[in-house]
Design an enzyme around this catalytic site. Structure first.
Site, PDB file in Angstrom:
ATOM      1  N   GLU A 180      -5.205  -6.321  74.060  1.00  0.00           N
ATOM      2  CA  GLU A 180      -4.225  -6.867  75.006  1.00  0.00           C
ATOM      3  C   GLU A 180      -4.664  -6.620  76.448  1.00  0.00           C
ATOM      4  O   GLU A 180      -3.969  -5.960  77.228  1.00  0.00           O
ATOM      5  CB  GLU A 180      -2.839  -6.281  74.750  1.00  0.00           C
ATOM      6  N   GLU A 218      -0.921  -9.614  66.023  1.00  0.00           N
ATOM      7  CA  GLU A 218       0.108  -8.577  65.890  1.00  0.00           C
ATOM      8  C   GLU A 218       1.483  -9.228  65.963  1.00  0.00           C
ATOM      9  O   GLU A 218       1.712 -10.114  66.785  1.00  0.00           O
ATOM     10  CB  GLU A 218       0.074  -7.594  67.072  1.00  0.00           C
ATOM     11  N   GLU A 234       4.623   5.626  69.350  1.00  0.00           N
ATOM     12  CA  GLU A 234       5.051   4.478  68.550  1.00  0.00           C
ATOM     13  C   GLU A 234       5.530   4.877  67.152  1.00  0.00           C
ATOM     14  O   GLU A 234       5.532   4.065  66.238  1.00  0.00           O
ATOM     15  CB  GLU A 234       3.913   3.454  68.498  1.00  0.00           C
ATOM     16  N   LYS A 235       5.985   6.129  67.017  1.00  0.00           N
ATOM     17  CA  LYS A 235       6.378   6.567  65.673  1.00  0.00           C
ATOM     18  C   LYS A 235       7.632   5.856  65.167  1.00  0.00           C
ATOM     19  O   LYS A 235       7.864   5.794  63.969  1.00  0.00           O
ATOM     20  CB  LYS A 235       6.529   8.091  65.600  1.00  0.00           C
TER      21      LYS A 235
HETATM   22  C1  GLA Z   1       1.046  -4.069  71.545  1.00  0.00           C
HETATM   23  C2  GLA Z   1      -0.208  -3.272  71.289  1.00  0.00           C
HETATM   24  C3  GLA Z   1      -0.133  -2.415  70.064  1.00  0.00           C
HETATM   25  C4  GLA Z   1       1.231  -1.772  69.963  1.00  0.00           C
HETATM   26  C5  GLA Z   1       2.274  -2.840  69.962  1.00  0.00           C
HETATM   27  C6  GLA Z   1       3.672  -2.294  69.787  1.00  0.00           C
HETATM   28  O1  GLA Z   1       1.060  -5.266  70.937  1.00  0.00           O
HETATM   29  O2  GLA Z   1      -1.349  -4.070  71.206  1.00  0.00           O
HETATM   30  O3  GLA Z   1      -1.134  -1.435  70.164  1.00  0.00           O
HETATM   31  O4  GLA Z   1       1.413  -0.925  71.042  1.00  0.00           O
HETATM   32  O5  GLA Z   1       2.238  -3.490  71.204  1.00  0.00           O
HETATM   33  O6  GLA Z   1       4.645  -3.319  69.748  1.00  0.00           O
END
Ligand code: GLA
Ligand code: GLA
Length: 681
Positions: free
Chosen positions: A162, A319, A367-368
């Protein structure tokens, strides 16, 4: 139709399997003890996973110090996955620099417009223009590519992650230096820059390139063209990083496709993805639902826009989430059926892969509480069962792989430069929301059951009988010519308020708005009439306008008035106009009508083009239809947008996914998706 590069993703690196839709996730085995890895592969097989993205945040693990490398664990992961028949979209691992690097070189850390440093401790704390960062990142890319170039699990490269998610705007001294070089390349001379930036205003005239800075925190509104060029530059700086990594990957593995995950979703606008798309071998996107009244329309809109960015070719959903995320103020779990419907809606708009963040829900870290394919509860869970069920559905849809978008009669033009320019400060209103306006037109078309394609500037406009260009604010002379030709050759153009106002330097086209399109539209506006928040005006077709009005004078009798203002200061004057030109027409909508108003106006705008819904009347609004086309057939996706069962009669074709009732109608349960195959014509 399927390129060799895509084929690798769809068939696996060996290339012997039949093409299929890819299914998988980001896989972060370094968060787990070794004994979990075997279970991971077994569960991936159970779920029908075909591909995982590995190593995205592994820099600190792969390179624990400047001259130490630890690939043993990754070798093992790659081997295990390959033995399990799972392909790897291998990351270049450059997304999050390790502590040893930022300690030795704090000069790679980004700086905000206010001069604050973004410190390590989260991720993506690097300046896109830092030569020091670039050198370390490229060294890592070369090591990884060299190590895994012949690994049989490798199906694609995943550059960084990203790009620009957290670091698109960096105002550091590195950025200032790179910005000056970028400006020299764009303008050549200081005179040209001074003209473009309108520096006669407020004593801003530059007499030396070294005087130029990024638009850092200033005493008042920074120069608008400086701001706009900084946006263009910042997108280019990240693109440059992408290209630098890609060059190494292409040199070492010319046969392995390269991608990077875009973020086409609400709220992300810093990266000019249409401009990046040509730099990678296939487009990938990440999308997360923002719960709200238009949330699934927004999902469809984003997926549709990705398809436009990919020029209608298949793309990868790299994703999305199986259920809740962790980064919204309230993180709502998905309802039963949402997981499959959300995924298949992306496929309906051209995704050849459905991937999630992430495979196994983390036990620790920021992000848990973000959902995953294997939740905290483990595989004995409704969520994992839904994941495995989706894997089976995607298998049934294998013939869809590689098919492209079939052009719809209606196009919606999404213009990055107008998006950037229309929302800058010191404008008639700060309430304008470019993406929301485009989304409202899209929602209204969905409500009418009319298929529409999001297209980006530079696409072949002639494919669409009707072209809606909401808030096309920035119209350079060339674009004005293209739009005029489009209408003269039979296209029906629909333009809204605050369009055609400025050129590429953000200089106003003079002589009455909308200067660039005045003749085409056959109208002239002497003054804008933005409305206060909460204020609205009535039109004589019973719709209501908010946000904006215009004081319109029509040029002559050849401009028809489709609706007048009934209330407000412009009562009695035109609000919506149409002018025939050549074989087509150009319409102007001077206020923000919202989804309901647009829904009521649109049939009149579509009528001269003879465009209406392809769905039977009982399915209009409740069902979204998309069409993909490939050597294996024409694929019709019918997506139930409601929580009720919908029956759709009169749709023939082989049912790849879904069911028919005794009368032959398609039966779409709540939030269900039906896929039909018809012969390719
Ligand atoms: C983004 C990131 C991931 C993660 C997600 C969580 O898309 O690329 O690593 O952090 O957000 O929603
Ligand atoms: C102040 C300034 C002017 C101008 C106006 C705009 O009065 O002195 O230069 O900026 O505001 O309203």
């Amino acid at each position: 139709m399927i390129s060799t590069l895509q084929s690798r993703m769809l068939r696996g690196a060996d290339g012997d399997a039949a093409p299929r839709l890819a299914y998988g996730a980001d896989y972060n085995p370094e968060q787990w003890p070794r004994d979990v890895w075997e279970e991971d592969v077994r569960l991936m097989q159970e779920a029908g996973v075909t591909v995982v993205s590995v190593g995205i945040f592994s820099w600190a693990r792969i390179q624990p110090g400047p001259d130490t490398w630890d690939f043993g664990w990754l070798d093992e992961v790659m081997d295990l996955l390959h033995a399990g028949g799972i392909g790897v979209d291998l990351a270049t691992a450059t997304a999050s620099p390790p502590p040893w690097l930022t300690t030795a070189h704090p000069e790679i850390l980004p700086v905000t417009a206010n001069g604050e440093t973004l410190w390590p401790g989260a991720r993506q704390h690097w300046r896109p223009t830092s030569p020091v960062f670039r050198e370390h990142a490229l060294r890592l890319v070369r090591e990884i590519a060299g190590r895994y170039k012949d690994h049989p699990a490798l199906v694609a490269w995943h550059v960084s992650n990203e790009l620009g998610c957290h670091n698109v705007y960096d105002y550091s001294d590195d950025a200032a230096r790179a910005f000056r070089l970028w400006l020299r390349a764009r303008y050549g001379t200081l005179d040209a820059l001074n003209h473009a930036w309108g520096t006669a205003f407020w004593s801003q005239r530059y007499s030396d390139w070294e005087q130029i800075l990024p638009p850092r925190l200033a005493a008042s509104h920074p120069n608008p063209t400086q701001q706009l060029d900084f946006k263009r530059f910042s997108s280019d700086a990240l693109k440059d990083h992408l290209v630098a990594e890609r060059e190494i990957l292409r040199e070492i593995t010319p046969g392995v496709p390269v991608t990077t995950n875009f973020m086409v979703m609400g709220g992300t606008k810093g990266m000019n993805y249409p401009d990046w798309a040509g730099e990678i071998d296939f487009v990938s996107n990440d999308h997360y639902v923002h719960p709200g009244p238009q949330d699934r329309d927004e999902l469809s809109f984003s997926a549709n826009l990705v398809s436009g960015i990919a020029s209608g070719r298949p793309w990868f959903l790299m994703e999305h989430s199986t259920s809740a995320v962790n980064w919204q103020s309230v993180n709502v779990a998905k309802r039963p059926g949402d997981l499959a419907r959300d995924s298949l809606l992306h496929v309906a708009h051209g995704a050849d892969a459905v991937c999630f963040f992430q495979w196994r829900q983390s036990a620790a870290g920021a992000e848990k509480y973000h959902s995953a394919m294997v939740p905290h509860a483990g595989a004995d869970s409704d969520l994992f069962r839904a994941v495995a069920d989706l894997g089976a559905k995607l298998k049934a849809l294998a013939p869809v792989a590689g098919s492209e978008r079939e052009a719809a009669a209606v196009g919606i033009l999404y213009d990055w430069e107008s998006w950037w320019a229309s929302e800058q400060d010191s404008h008639p209103t700060s309430l304008l929301d470019y993406r929301q306006e485009a989304l409202d037109w899209y929602s209204a078309l969905l409500a009418l059951g009319v298929r529409a394609d999001l297209v980006t500037t530079g696409a072949d406009l002639s494919r669409h009988q009707v072209l809606v260009a909401p808030v096309l604010h920035m119209v350079p002379a060339g674009l004005a010519k293209d739009l005029t030709r489009y209408a003269e050759q039979g296209g029906h153009l629909v333009i809204t308020y605050f369009s055609g106002v400025v050129d590429e330097n953000d200089h106003v086209w003079l002589g009455g708005y909308p200067g660039a399109l005045r003749d085409l539209l056959g109208i002239r506006i002497e003054e804008f009439g933005p409305l206060l928040a909460g204020e609205s005006v009535e039109l004589d077709d019973s719709t209501r306008g908010t946000l904006w009005t215009d004081r319109i004078t029509v040029a002559d009798g050849a401009t028809d008035v489709l609706a007048h203002y009934r209330s407000g200061v412009h009562a009695g004057r035109p609000a919506v106009t149409r002018r025939s030109t050549g074989d087509g027409s150009a319409s102007y909508v001077s206020t923000r009508l919202g989804v309901d108003g647009l829904r009521s106006l649109l049939p009149r705008l579509l009528e001269p083009a003879g465009v209406s819904s392809e769905l039977p009347s009982q399915a209009r609004g409740s069902v979204e239809l998309t069409v993909r086309r490939g050597p294996e057939g024409r694929f019709l996706f019918l997506v139930n947008r409601t929580d009720e069962t919908v029956r759709v009669p009169g749709f023939d074709g082989e049912v790849l996914l879904g069911a028919r009732d005794a009368e032959g109608s398609l039966v779409l349960g709540p939030r269900e998706v039906v896929v039909l195959r018809r012969p390719a014509v």
